[in-house]
Design a protein around this motif. Sequence first.
Motif: not given
Length: 160
Positions: A36-47, A87-99, A134-138
């Motif tokens: 289950r490949p997950i796609y994310l985008s945003g800004r790096a913090a605490s590198v 993997l690109l074709k199967a990419a999904q967004l996460p279901t959890r709402r963490d920002r 299952g997007e369990r944990g952190d």
Amino acid sequence: MNPDFLRRRTVLAATTAMFAPVALAHHGWSSFDQNRPIYLSGRAASVSWRNPHVEFDLELDADLKLPADLASRALPAQTAPVDGPALLKAAQLPTRRDRRWHVELAPLFRMNAWGVPELKTGDAVELLGFTFAGERGDAVLRAEYLWVGGKAYGLRSSPA
């Protein structure tokens, strides 16, 4: 048996047993749901640009969505057998709402082999990777592909 030999063997066994949990606690690829490949985008913090692997926190884009061109993006060849297009074709967004997500990249030697520029706080990044079943944990993502500065990097292995 020689008492010195027995003592050394006992010390070696105890030392091995003492450090085994540390080695097992560091999660490799098998800890992540690679179906289950997950796609994310945003800004790096605490590198943290150091070994054992580069990591940072990612502040997700407010309007996170799959890019229209994601499935057709060109990917660099890696030495590991990774079916990037699938993997690109199967990419999904996460279901959890963490920002905010914690992102694990490759070890420094591999980041250098790819020529990945050192990330700085505020850099825009896109990622395709895996989280726990299952997007369990952190909210943790192990990155397979990283896009930064308009360039794609494969992180599972060295460049082919």
